[in-house]
Design an enzyme around this catalytic site. Structure first.
Site, PDB file in Angstrom:
ATOM      1  N   LYS A 106       0.827  -1.219   0.000  1.00 17.99           N
ATOM      2  CA  LYS A 106       0.000   0.000   0.000  1.00 17.99           C
ATOM      3  C   LYS A 106       0.862   1.272   0.000  1.00 17.99           C
ATOM      4  CE  LYS A 106      -2.080  -2.021   3.477  1.00 17.99           C
ATOM      5  NZ  LYS A 106      -1.791  -3.440   3.238  1.00 17.99           N
ATOM      6  N   ARG A 115      11.189   0.058   8.631  1.00 14.35           N
ATOM      7  CA  ARG A 115      11.620  -0.424   9.946  1.00 14.35           C
ATOM      8  C   ARG A 115      13.145  -0.328   9.996  1.00 14.35           C
ATOM      9  NH1 ARG A 115       7.290   0.417  11.336  1.00 14.35           N
ATOM     10  NH2 ARG A 115       5.731  -0.923  12.294  1.00 14.35           N
ATOM     11  N   HIS A 123      10.300   8.439  13.881  1.00 17.91           N
ATOM     12  CA  HIS A 123       9.138   7.576  13.607  1.00 17.91           C
ATOM     13  C   HIS A 123       7.834   8.388  13.599  1.00 17.91           C
ATOM     14  CE1 HIS A 123       8.135   3.060  13.611  1.00 17.91           C
ATOM     15  NE2 HIS A 123       7.155   3.717  13.025  1.00 17.91           N
ATOM     16  N   ALA A 135       6.381   9.265  10.490  1.00 21.24           N
ATOM     17  CA  ALA A 135       5.793   9.239   9.141  1.00 21.24           C
ATOM     18  C   ALA A 135       4.285   8.989   9.188  1.00 21.24           C
ATOM     19  CB  ALA A 135       6.480   8.177   8.290  1.00 21.24           C
ATOM     20  N   PHE A 136       3.847   8.222  10.180  1.00 18.95           N
ATOM     21  CA  PHE A 136       2.415   7.883  10.267  1.00 18.95           C
ATOM     22  C   PHE A 136       1.588   9.034  10.846  1.00 18.95           C
ATOM     23  CE2 PHE A 136       1.481   7.555  14.816  1.00 18.95           C
ATOM     24  CZ  PHE A 136       2.763   7.707  15.332  1.00 18.95           C
TER      25      PHE A 136
HETATM   26  P1  NAI Z   1       2.022  -3.881   2.815  1.00 20.65           P
HETATM   27  O1  NAI Z   1       1.848  -5.179   3.514  1.00 20.65           O
HETATM   28  O2  NAI Z   1       0.858  -3.296   2.078  1.00 20.65           O
HETATM   29  O3  NAI Z   1       3.235  -3.985   1.768  1.00 20.65           O
HETATM   30  C1  NAI Z   1       4.455  -4.588   2.049  1.00 20.65           C
HETATM   31  C2  NAI Z   1       5.030  -5.092   0.743  1.00 20.65           C
HETATM   32  O4  NAI Z   1       6.333  -5.598   0.989  1.00 20.65           O
HETATM   33  C3  NAI Z   1       4.207  -6.226   0.116  1.00 20.65           C
HETATM   34  O5  NAI Z   1       3.899  -5.925  -1.229  1.00 20.65           O
HETATM   35  C4  NAI Z   1       5.138  -7.417   0.219  1.00 20.65           C
HETATM   36  O6  NAI Z   1       4.973  -8.337  -0.865  1.00 20.65           O
HETATM   37  C5  NAI Z   1       6.479  -6.747   0.162  1.00 20.65           C
HETATM   38  N1  NAI Z   1       7.562  -7.613   0.590  1.00 20.65           N
HETATM   39  C6  NAI Z   1       7.512  -8.723   1.383  1.00 20.65           C
HETATM   40  N2  NAI Z   1       8.733  -9.269   1.470  1.00 20.65           N
HETATM   41  C7  NAI Z   1       9.564  -8.503   0.745  1.00 20.65           C
HETATM   42  C8  NAI Z   1      10.952  -8.567   0.441  1.00 20.65           C
HETATM   43  N3  NAI Z   1      11.718  -9.563   0.918  1.00 20.65           N
HETATM   44  N4  NAI Z   1      11.477  -7.614  -0.338  1.00 20.65           N
HETATM   45  C9  NAI Z   1      10.713  -6.615  -0.832  1.00 20.65           C
HETATM   46  N5  NAI Z   1       9.389  -6.515  -0.605  1.00 20.65           N
HETATM   47  C10 NAI Z   1       8.831  -7.444   0.182  1.00 20.65           C
HETATM   48  O7  NAI Z   1       2.567  -2.874   3.905  1.00 20.65           O
HETATM   49  P2  NAI Z   1       2.488  -1.284   3.906  1.00 20.65           P
HETATM   50  O8  NAI Z   1       1.229  -0.842   4.541  1.00 20.65           O
HETATM   51  O9  NAI Z   1       2.809  -0.769   2.549  1.00 20.65           O
HETATM   52  O10 NAI Z   1       3.681  -0.930   4.926  1.00 20.65           O
HETATM   53  C11 NAI Z   1       5.028  -1.188   4.595  1.00 20.65           C
HETATM   54  C12 NAI Z   1       5.876  -1.031   5.846  1.00 20.65           C
HETATM   55  O11 NAI Z   1       5.883   0.340   6.245  1.00 20.65           O
HETATM   56  C13 NAI Z   1       5.330  -1.765   7.090  1.00 20.65           C
HETATM   57  O12 NAI Z   1       5.777  -3.107   7.116  1.00 20.65           O
HETATM   58  C14 NAI Z   1       5.910  -0.979   8.217  1.00 20.65           C
HETATM   59  O13 NAI Z   1       7.130  -1.567   8.595  1.00 20.65           O
HETATM   60  C15 NAI Z   1       6.194   0.399   7.629  1.00 20.65           C
HETATM   61  N6  NAI Z   1       5.395   1.465   8.247  1.00 20.65           N
HETATM   62  C16 NAI Z   1       6.069   2.545   8.794  1.00 20.65           C
HETATM   63  C17 NAI Z   1       5.364   3.577   9.374  1.00 20.65           C
HETATM   64  C18 NAI Z   1       6.047   4.795   9.936  1.00 20.65           C
HETATM   65  O14 NAI Z   1       5.408   5.604  10.628  1.00 20.65           O
HETATM   66  N7  NAI Z   1       7.331   5.020   9.691  1.00 20.65           N
HETATM   67  C19 NAI Z   1       3.903   3.519   9.471  1.00 20.65           C
HETATM   68  C20 NAI Z   1       3.299   2.373   8.807  1.00 20.65           C
HETATM   69  C21 NAI Z   1       4.038   1.387   8.244  1.00 20.65           C
END
Ligand code: NAI
Length: 330
Positions: free
Chosen positions: A153, A233, A294, A296-297
């Site tokens: 997403k 992360r 942290h 961004a959210f």
């Molecule tokens: P999501 O689940 O929609 O997308 C994650 C994507 O990473 C998926 O398409 C998945 O196939 C892919 N993926 C899985 N293994 C992988 C690999 N080995 N190499 C490359 N891609 C791989 O998650 P979303 O919502 O897009 O969030 C992504 C990350 O953002 C979260 O896991 C979280 O760690 C981080 N995040 C950080 C925030 C902040 O405030 N800094 C707030 C929200 C999320």
């Protein structure tokens, strides 16, 4: 239901109370949840946790002995939860799978623009009555290659914004997203992404396979002077290797919203304390590094959505309809 909210901040209290339409009893605890603080959850039904709470096996064992019925994460990631232990003790782990991909994607873009055009340095200069431009030279983002690692997403939203700048976006994800493919974005092997990108932004989850995805080898494979952005992360990056990359010039810019050892640092005011983390302190010495804590959210829209979904998950448990909650599956 009685809900123990850990790592609670005033904004959590405000938003969770606002969406507590059912009238659950919410108790807000400032400390992080870990095996030392888990006893605070006594006489509650649910613990509500955030990114830097430690839900390891010993903590979950204590929660189970207190008859906690749900771990309600008020975030998307769950890398800090031992899912195997939670399953073993029969405690469902709910989360907020999506709240505002725009919040995080836009913050990644903010880091890129700030680093590229040296806004942080210009801000200070102008306040010092210094209007010289030496050292502030940027580059056009137009037609630069942007590599997106993880196109879920947030990655997909980020990719769309960067296309708006006229960038060529390439991506790596073991599970390509059809929405991204429809945007004419090529999926390439990770090695090719490192090699071709002028800007690299990480948007994949932290898992054993992605731990230190950016390390000495991947940094060596990158274009000299690459801009690296991590809003995902901290442990996706080997921080010591990145520091070596910054010193050699291999990494030209670094924008971080997350840090490997952030748990004891971020979300708190330590301005009256000495910084004890020497690796973090070294990062802060580089003029071409920007770190945010942290955040961004942290938009109004995202906080509303997080609180709404968290209460929805808890309501589903209360109504005996757990299938309606966003429960993490192993
Ligand atoms: P999501 O689940 O929609 O997308 C994650 C994507 O990473 C998926 O398409 C998945 O196939 C892919 N993926 C899985 N293994 C992988 C690999 N080995 N190499 C490359 N891609 C791989 O998650 P979303 O919502 O897009 O969030 C992504 C990350 O953002 C979260 O896991 C979280 O760690 C981080 N995040 C950080 C925030 C902040 O405030 N800094 C707030 C929200 C999320």
């Amino acid at each position: 239901m009685k809900i123990a909210v850990f790592s609670a901040k005033p904004y959590d209290e405000q938003h969770l109370n606002h969406f507590n339409e059912v009238g659950h009893t919410l108790t807000f605890f400032e400390p992080h949840l870990n095996h030392k603080t888990a006893a605070l959850a006594a006489d509650h039904d649910v613990v509500c946790c955030f990114v830097n709470d430690t839900l390891d096996a010993p903590t979950i064992e204590i929660l189970a002995s207190l008859k906690i019925r749900m771990i309600a994460m008020r975030c998307a990631g769950f890398n800090n939860v031992d899912l195997v232990a939670a399953e073993q003790y029969g405690i469902p782990v709910a989360r907020v799978p999506e709240y505002s991909p725009h919040a995080v994607a836009e913050h990644a873009v903010a880091l890129i623009l700030d680093l590229n055009r040296n806004i942080h340095r210009a801000f200070n200069r102008v306040r010092e009555n210094d209007y010289s431009l030496n050292g502030l030279l940027g580059f056009d983002l137009y037609r630069k290659t942007v590599g997106v690692v993880g196109t879920g997403k947030i990655g997909a939203t980020f990719a769309g914004i960067m296309q708006g700048f006229g960038c060529q976006v390439i991506a790596y994800d073991p599970f390509p997203n059809p929405q991204v493919q429809a945007m004419n974005i090529d999926y390439v092997p990770l090695e090719e992404l490192w090699r071709r990108s002028d800007v690299i932004s990480l948007h994949c989850p932290l898992m054993p396979e992605t731990h230190h995805l950016v390390n000495a080898d991947s940094i060596a494979a990158m274009k000299r002077g690459t801009m690296l952005i991590n809003t995902s992360r901290g442990a996706l990056i080997d921080t010591r290797a990145v520091i070596a990359g910054l010193k050699s010039g291999q990494i030209g810019y670094l924008g971080l919203d997350v840090y490997e050892e952030e748990a004891d640092l971020f979300f708190e005011d330590f301005s009256n304390h000495l910084l004890q983390d020497d690796v973090f302190a070294r990062l802060l010495t580089f003029p071409n590094v920007i770190i945010t804590g942290h955040q961004a959210f942290f938009t109004r829209e995202a906080l509303d959505a997080i609180a709404r979904t968290t209460m929805h998950n808890i309501n589903a448990l209360a109504e005996g309809e757990l299938s309606k909650a966003h429960v993490v599956k192993i």
